[in-house]
Scaffold this motif. Structure first.
Motif, PDB file in Angstrom:
ATOM      1  N   ILE A   1       0.543  -0.957  -0.190  1.00  0.00           N
ATOM      2  CA  ILE A   1      -0.220   0.204   0.276  1.00  0.00           C
ATOM      3  C   ILE A   1       1.029   1.549   0.190  1.00  0.00           C
ATOM      4  O   ILE A   1       0.610   2.168  -0.635  1.00  0.00           O
ATOM      5  N   PHE A   2       1.846   1.023   1.243  1.00  0.00           N
ATOM      6  CA  PHE A   2       2.878   2.268   1.200  1.00  0.00           C
ATOM      7  C   PHE A   2       3.674   2.354  -0.107  1.00  0.00           C
ATOM      8  O   PHE A   2       5.017   2.220   0.380  1.00  0.00           O
ATOM      9  N   ILE A   3       3.341   2.013  -1.270  1.00  0.00           N
ATOM     10  CA  ILE A   3       4.815   2.155  -2.240  1.00  0.00           C
ATOM     11  C   ILE A   3       6.147   3.516  -2.147  1.00  0.00           C
ATOM     12  O   ILE A   3       6.894   2.830  -2.670  1.00  0.00           O
ATOM     13  N   ASP A   4       5.328   3.981  -1.811  1.00  0.00           N
ATOM     14  CA  ASP A   4       6.492   5.125  -1.917  1.00  0.00           C
ATOM     15  C   ASP A   4       7.454   4.604  -0.560  1.00  0.00           C
ATOM     16  O   ASP A   4       8.451   5.276  -0.756  1.00  0.00           O
ATOM     17  N   THR A   5       7.345   4.563   0.226  1.00  0.00           N
ATOM     18  CA  THR A   5       8.475   3.528   1.595  1.00  0.00           C
ATOM     19  C   THR A   5       8.928   2.106   2.008  1.00  0.00           C
ATOM     20  O   THR A   5       9.560   1.798   1.792  1.00  0.00           O
ATOM     21  N   GLU A   6       7.685   1.564   0.827  1.00  0.00           N
ATOM     22  CA  GLU A   6       7.718   0.021   1.771  1.00  0.00           C
ATOM     23  C   GLU A   6       7.966  -1.058   0.438  1.00  0.00           C
ATOM     24  O   GLU A   6       7.591  -0.378  -0.750  1.00  0.00           O
TER      25      GLU A   6
ATOM     26  N   HIS B   1      -7.289  13.830   5.853  1.00  0.00           N
ATOM     27  CA  HIS B   1      -5.389  13.660   6.498  1.00  0.00           C
ATOM     28  C   HIS B   1      -4.516  13.500   5.774  1.00  0.00           C
ATOM     29  O   HIS B   1      -3.552  13.353   5.774  1.00  0.00           O
ATOM     30  N   ASP B   2      -5.220  12.710   4.430  1.00  0.00           N
ATOM     31  CA  ASP B   2      -4.205  11.734   3.549  1.00  0.00           C
ATOM     32  C   ASP B   2      -4.041  11.931   1.908  1.00  0.00           C
ATOM     33  O   ASP B   2      -4.681  12.894   1.716  1.00  0.00           O
ATOM     34  N   GLU B   3      -3.272  11.049   1.205  1.00  0.00           N
ATOM     35  CA  GLU B   3      -3.386  12.013  -0.269  1.00  0.00           C
ATOM     36  C   GLU B   3      -4.857  11.909  -0.375  1.00  0.00           C
ATOM     37  O   GLU B   3      -5.508  10.723   0.044  1.00  0.00           O
TER      38      GLU B   3
ATOM     39  N   ALA C   1      -1.449  17.071 -10.870  1.00  0.00           N
ATOM     40  CA  ALA C   1       0.001  16.943 -10.016  1.00  0.00           C
ATOM     41  C   ALA C   1       1.093  16.982 -10.309  1.00  0.00           C
ATOM     42  O   ALA C   1       2.092  16.955 -10.780  1.00  0.00           O
ATOM     43  N   ALA C   2       1.301  18.709 -10.822  1.00  0.00           N
ATOM     44  CA  ALA C   2       1.646  19.077 -12.276  1.00  0.00           C
ATOM     45  C   ALA C   2       3.030  18.793 -11.301  1.00  0.00           C
ATOM     46  O   ALA C   2       4.177  18.214 -12.490  1.00  0.00           O
ATOM     47  N   ASP C   3       3.253  19.502 -10.047  1.00  0.00           N
ATOM     48  CA  ASP C   3       4.254  18.929  -9.685  1.00  0.00           C
ATOM     49  C   ASP C   3       4.904  17.391  -8.816  1.00  0.00           C
ATOM     50  O   ASP C   3       3.800  17.109  -8.602  1.00  0.00           O
ATOM     51  N   PRO C   4       6.340  16.865  -9.723  1.00  0.00           N
ATOM     52  CA  PRO C   4       5.793  15.418  -8.851  1.00  0.00           C
ATOM     53  C   PRO C   4       6.080  15.777  -7.441  1.00  0.00           C
ATOM     54  O   PRO C   4       5.245  14.250  -6.744  1.00  0.00           O
ATOM     55  N   ARG C   5       6.111  16.925  -6.446  1.00  0.00           N
ATOM     56  CA  ARG C   5       6.164  16.501  -5.643  1.00  0.00           C
ATOM     57  C   ARG C   5       4.592  16.549  -4.666  1.00  0.00           C
ATOM     58  O   ARG C   5       3.883  16.138  -3.089  1.00  0.00           O
TER      59      ARG C   5
ATOM     60  N   ASN D   1       1.132  22.583   1.672  1.00  0.00           N
ATOM     61  CA  ASN D   1       2.311  23.265   1.967  1.00  0.00           C
ATOM     62  C   ASN D   1       3.037  21.893   1.458  1.00  0.00           C
ATOM     63  O   ASN D   1       3.780  20.869   1.950  1.00  0.00           O
ATOM     64  N   ILE D   2       3.247  21.081   0.028  1.00  0.00           N
ATOM     65  CA  ILE D   2       4.156  20.777  -0.507  1.00  0.00           C
ATOM     66  C   ILE D   2       5.207  20.114  -0.635  1.00  0.00           C
ATOM     67  O   ILE D   2       6.340  19.448  -0.536  1.00  0.00           O
ATOM     68  N   TYR D   3       6.370  21.045   0.344  1.00  0.00           N
ATOM     69  CA  TYR D   3       7.813  20.827   0.939  1.00  0.00           C
ATOM     70  C   TYR D   3       7.830  20.198   1.552  1.00  0.00           C
ATOM     71  O   TYR D   3       9.150  19.521   2.007  1.00  0.00           O
ATOM     72  N   LEU D   4       6.676  19.878   2.478  1.00  0.00           N
ATOM     73  CA  LEU D   4       6.996  19.305   3.698  1.00  0.00           C
ATOM     74  C   LEU D   4       6.826  17.867   3.455  1.00  0.00           C
ATOM     75  O   LEU D   4       6.093  17.578   2.271  1.00  0.00           O
ATOM     76  N   GLY D   5       7.187  16.937   3.726  1.00  0.00           N
ATOM     77  CA  GLY D   5       6.874  15.416   3.987  1.00  0.00           C
ATOM     78  C   GLY D   5       6.350  14.494   4.026  1.00  0.00           C
ATOM     79  O   GLY D   5       4.807  14.905   4.816  1.00  0.00           O
ATOM     80  N   ASP D   6       5.792  13.654   3.642  1.00  0.00           N
ATOM     81  CA  ASP D   6       4.729  12.685   3.670  1.00  0.00           C
ATOM     82  C   ASP D   6       3.860  13.078   3.555  1.00  0.00           C
ATOM     83  O   ASP D   6       3.117  13.855   2.549  1.00  0.00           O
ATOM     84  N   ARG D   7       2.454  13.164   4.333  1.00  0.00           N
ATOM     85  CA  ARG D   7       0.998  13.848   4.215  1.00  0.00           C
ATOM     86  C   ARG D   7       1.096  15.218   5.091  1.00  0.00           C
ATOM     87  O   ARG D   7      -0.528  16.141   5.238  1.00  0.00           O
TER      88      ARG D   7
END
Ligand code: NOJ
Length: 554
Positions: free
Chosen positions: A144-149, A310-312, A331-335, A384-390
């Protein structure tokens, strides 16, 4: 005010999701807390909220926003104490508001003492989690969390085995095949309901059990256990609600209602991305199609619908083509991409376009189900898309122009996250106090819609029928109960449109525009013509049959 003795209250309630950490800080340490939320109950009552949904407030290392629980019966000290929670619930009840909270059944933090015991060689609790000598089992389960796992298994050197986890590797899954785990979690259910909570948002429900050869989601054993939970609630705690978080296709989600003997409510995940698609494509079809593909649910159940949380913005329940479209458009910016979704708030997603923000709320409050709002969206907060995760969508609530957005009197550097300070959404420009003073603000507008909805229980309880006019840019549907009929017409396009509706079965009646109480021309046998401004919408109450002569001067 006291709570009504109404087992169906959730069917006509407005829910509001609160991040305790980010709502209001009563003790100036830079983190929101239960007392801080209590201080803001008057605001929520004014807004018209019927039920708060508290994100996890339990003891936790906070590596997953508190969904990584280290002790199910303790409050995280930064948030307060169990007594503070009880005081909050009591104060909410005194205002006629209910309170539900997250119940994370599937997993714990790796810091939970159950896990710490379980990993010890020869532990009597070894079987409380899912262990294996190899990492090959249950290989059909997706990550499920493909970005981290990269795997659902993680090696534990102390246990000298792998443990199973559907989410972060620091969140081991409990083993529901163990009757002791089943009982322990029923005790958790009882603990907070005994304290007065009005129910739970049941986190990550589809994953409780594992079976080889399946994708380990929605298994019959999982449903059987949910029925046990429901029975405890029904037998011991009247008027409570269980709200399922099962991010699945409609056909699978409806199973979480069972025969009216599992959850009272379930989030309708697939409808939400389709609202975003509909407005970009300027056509009603994505919304109509998903609602028509949604099976009927038992009479004692209700959908939970939402715009953001609170999630994506999850894109798991769309086709590959639709997902590509959403990424391209939103989602124009990959962040902005996180796991299988988009980590942005409502207003930035909608380019801060006031008409579309209004249109979306008009849909949230009129489509079938009970609306679940996300804190800050009522004022159009940014992210603020510069903060991590969600974290980008979990910044402090913007109360006023004061230091730290009126959220906290701590030093700026102490804040759990910085408030939004960009050019467009900064708290100096965008905050509750300013919007309360401005009668034309998003906040007042949302509030007016909420109060209108509350005067018409048909929005919560009524049947839904899509009208499918020839102009596919316009979404038109009826909400009907025995004593009230509402017609909703919404222009998904950014240009003026007209639409002809077949309302002949209401011939002789009048559509009354609800926000202005304006009588529109009488309905006849011919198609009913309406013109619509860009992204405009109408909520019409269909009048009772009235003699035409009595209304001639209207
Ligand atoms: C669903 C929650 O909404 C999300 O925030 C969390 O990360 C996962 N469950 C795992 O607990």
């Amino acid at each position: 005010m006291v709570l009504t003795d109404d087992p169906q209250w959730f069917k006509h309630a407005i829910f509001y999701e609160v991040l305790i950490r980010g709502f209001h800080d009563s003790d100036d340490n830079g983190t929101g807390d239960l007392r801080g939320l209590l201080d803001k109950l008057d605001y929520l009552q004014w807004l018209g909220i019927d039920c708060l949904w508290l994100l996890p407030f339990f003891a936790s290392p906070l590596r997953d926003g508190g969904y990584d629980i280290a002790d199910f019966s303790a409050v995280l000290p930064e948030y307060g104490t169990v007594d503070d929670l009880a005081a909050l619930v009591e104060a909410a009840h005194a205002r006629g508001m209910r309170v539900i909270a997250d119940l994370v059944m599937n997993h714990t933090s790796d810091q939970h003492e159950w896990f710490q015991e379980s990993r010890q060689p020869g532990s009597a609790k070894r079987d409380w989690y899912v262990w294996s000598d190899d990492n090959e089992r249950y290989s059909d389960a997706r990550i499920i969390f493909i970005d981290t796992e990269t795997s659902n298994w993680t090696w534990d050197p102390v246990a000298a085995q792998y443990y199973w986890h559907r989410f972060f590797s620091h969140q081991p899954d409990l083993n529901y095949d163990n009757p002791e785990v089943q009982e322990a979690m029923l005790d958790v259910v009882r603990f907070w309901l005994d304290l007065g909570l009005d129910g739970y948002r049941m986190d990550a429900l589809p994953y409780l059990f594992e079976r080889e050869g399946t994708n380990c989601e929605n298994l019959p054993e999982t449903h059987e256990y949910i029925r046990r939970v429901r029975k405890v609630v029904d037998d011991e705690f009247p008027n409570r609600v269980l709200l399922a978080e099962a991010n699945q296709w409609p056909d699978d989600v409806v199973d979480y209602f069972g025969a009216g003997d599992e959850c009272h409510m379930a989030f309708h995940f697939p409808v939400m991305p389709r609202m975003f698609m509909a407005v970009r494509r300027e056509e009603a079809m994505p919304i109509v199609e998903i609602l028509e593909a949604t099976p009927q649910i038992p009479d004692n159940c209700q959908w939970g619908i939402f715009l953001r949380n609170h999630d994506e913005l999850t894109l798991e329940m769309v086709t590959d083509e639709e997902r590509d479209y959403m990424y391209t458009e939103y989602a124009a910016d990959p962040r902005m991409v996180s796991n299988v979704g988009i980590r942005r708030r409502l207003a930035p997603l909608l380019d801060n376009n006031r008409s579309i923000i209004e249109l979306f709320h008009a849909l949230l409050f009129s489509l079938p189900g009970s609306p679940v709002m996300y804190y800050g969206d009522e004022i159009g907060m940014g992210d603020n898309i510069y903060l991590g995760d969600r974290d980008g969508v979990r910044t402090p609530m913007q109360w006023s122009i004061d230091r730290n957005a009126g959220f906290s009197r701590a030093e700026f550097a102490e804040l759990y996250l910085p408030p939004i300070m960009d050019q467009v959404y900064s708290y100096q420009a965008l905050n509750v106090e300013a919007q309360q003073r401005s009668p034309n603000s998003t906040l007042h507008w949302v509030r007016e819609l909420i109060h209108m909805r509350k005067r018409h229980p048909v929005f919560g309880m009524g049947a839904f029928e899509a009208l499918r006019p020839a102009n596919n840019r316009v979404l038109a549907f009826l909400r009907e109960s025995e004593d009230d009929t509402v017609l909703v017409v919404a222009n998904m396009a950014g240009s003026a449109q007209y639409v002809e509706l077949d309302l002949s079965r209401f011939a002789g009646r009048y559509p009354i525009e609800m926000l202005g109480n304006t009588y529109f021309p009488r309905i006849g046998d011919l198609p009913y013509l309406l013109t619509m401004g860009p992204h405009g919408f109408y909520w019409f109450q269909i009048s009772a049959l009235i003699d035409a002569t009595q209304t001639s001067e209207r």
